[in-house]
Design an enzyme around this catalytic site. Structure first.
Site, PDB file in Angstrom:
ATOM      1  CD1 TRP A 104      34.731  38.665  50.616  1.00 41.42           C
ATOM      2  CD2 TRP A 104      36.847  38.051  50.229  1.00 41.42           C
ATOM      3  NE1 TRP A 104      34.723  37.358  50.180  1.00 41.42           N
ATOM      4  CE2 TRP A 104      35.993  36.961  49.934  1.00 41.42           C
ATOM      5  CE3 TRP A 104      38.221  37.900  50.061  1.00 41.42           C
ATOM      6  CZ2 TRP A 104      36.481  35.734  49.478  1.00 41.42           C
ATOM      7  CZ3 TRP A 104      38.704  36.677  49.605  1.00 41.42           C
ATOM      8  CH2 TRP A 104      37.837  35.620  49.321  1.00 41.42           C
ATOM      9  CG  ASP A 188      37.098  43.877  46.678  1.00 37.02           C
ATOM     10  OD1 ASP A 188      36.479  43.624  45.622  1.00 37.02           O
ATOM     11  OD2 ASP A 188      37.458  42.989  47.471  1.00 37.02           O
ATOM     12  CE  LYS A 212      32.534  37.146  43.987  1.00 36.31           C
ATOM     13  NZ  LYS A 212      32.487  36.038  44.934  1.00 36.31           N
TER      14      LYS A 212
END
Length: 376
Positions: A104, A188, A212
């Protein structure tokens, strides 16, 4: 019928009580005669829902007033473009630095390159050796003291929990100590958001896809220091300009109303569990159980440096990878779902987010023990 144990990395398991309440209110939210999906985003009912969600999130994370809380569309991946469009030029020349620790953060770095001068301040893209043990790429984090942050950059971006590789930062850097006091930290935190206390005042901006720990897919939480707002690039769409979104309390344009509503239910559930500190203790117990078994087994192995192992996403491999399909087939038959690792790394991955109870992790360990007994 008992529900299976869902180890999906996202969209992921939600608390059953949240799903039950959303189902009960589907046709009629609290006597309004409307589903939340039918409400105007500017009507008093949804304004109440949205404002309560923000207030509960502020309470859970101790977010001070000088930070804006925004519920946005576009997902965590979308923020890879929205963040640089808002922040990369805030100090003049568009510049941003990145810590690359996995899939990511690699994608974040690549996307930001479309909007300015990007630089890798630290990377774990190459194999290394730590304390005498070989570590593969993206299974460790470089020592913070070795990071090369440009003092003139607008921000330093890091992914504090790499969902795919299972690498988690336990601490965030002090950029003043790295000689970059005017550089803002952008985090993030998508896949460990609300799983442990996070001090938002240590960063300029934090974002997290909700799917999540913080709700369903469709909404991304952005928490930003207010003095960073209003400095977007001219190409930034007005609906993605943080200054606009913050000024209108996440209702500048039509937001993902139902996702915000369910996220708000998740925040109330978290408060009922005792808050973030209490859920961290539960998460630690789950992670200790699974990692303890992995470390004691010669049949399974977790490849991540123990110093940065994720509590949320636990990748593991079988010593004999020819057994992978049999492992997954047996797991599904046992009611253990979504254990296949990401295609970029292979193996297995158990995502044990807030809504996964200890009993689910115990069921996984029991199955792994039985599979090892039969095939080891």
């Amino acid at each position: 019928m008992a529900r299976p144990w869902n180890f999906s990395a996202g969209p992921s398991v939600l608390p059953e009580t949240v799903l039950q309440q959303a189902a009960a209110e589907m046709l009629d939210w609290q006597g309004s005669g409307m589903s939340v999906m039918e409400m105007s985003h500017r009507g008093r009912q949804f304004v109440q829902i949205c404002d309560e969600a923000e207030a509960d999130l502020r309470e859970l994370m101790n977010i001070p007033a000088d930070y804006a809380v925004m519920f946005m569309q576009g997902g965590g991946l979308g923020e890879n473009a929205i963040v640089p469009m808002n922040l990369i030029g805030r100090r003049g020349a568009p510049m941003a630095d990145f810590v690359v620790t996995g899939h990511w953060s690699t994608r974040s770095h690549k996307e930001a390159g479309r909007y300015g001068d990007v630089h890798i301040a630290a990377s774990s893209a190459l194999p290394t050796e730590i304390d005498g043990s070989a570590r593969n790429a993206f299974t460790y984090v470089q020592a913070v003291s070795s990071w090369q942050v440009r003092p003139e950059a607008s921000y330093l971006h890091l992914c504090s929990n790499e969902t795919i590789g299972g690498v988690e930062f336990t601490e965030w850097p002090d950029l003043a100590e790295l000689g970059a006091p005017d550089v803002s930290l952008v985090v993030d935190a998508s896949s460990h958001f609300l799983s442990r206390p996070l001090d938002v005042t240590r960063c300029g901006l934090l974002f997290a896809g909700a799917q999540k720990n913080a709700g369903p897919a469709g909404v991304t939480v952005v928490i930003a220091r207010r003095d960073l707002l209003g400095k977007s690039l001219p190409i930034c769409p007005s609906a993605f300009d943080y200054a606009n979104v913050a000024a209108e309390h996440s209702r500048y344009n039509t937001p993902p109303t139902f996702s915000i509503y369910v996220a708000g239910l998740v925040y109330k559930w978290l408060k009922a569990q005792g808050g973030v500190a209490a859920i961290e203790a539960a998460n630690k117990a789950k992670a200790d159980l699974l990692y303890g078994y992995l470390d004691a087994s010669g049949f399974y192995r977790n490849p991540v440096d123990p110093a940065v192992r994720s509590r949320m996403n636990v990748p593991f491999v079988l010593a004999d990878e020819s057994l992978n399909d049999a492992f997954l087939k047996g797991a599904e038959a046992a009611g253990l779902l979504a254990l296949k690792g990401h295609k970029s790394v292979g193996g297995m991955r158990a995502s044990i987010y807030n809504a996964m109870p200890l009993a689910g992790v115990q069921a996984l360990v029991d199955y792994m023990q039985e599979f090892e007994r039969r095939h080891g």
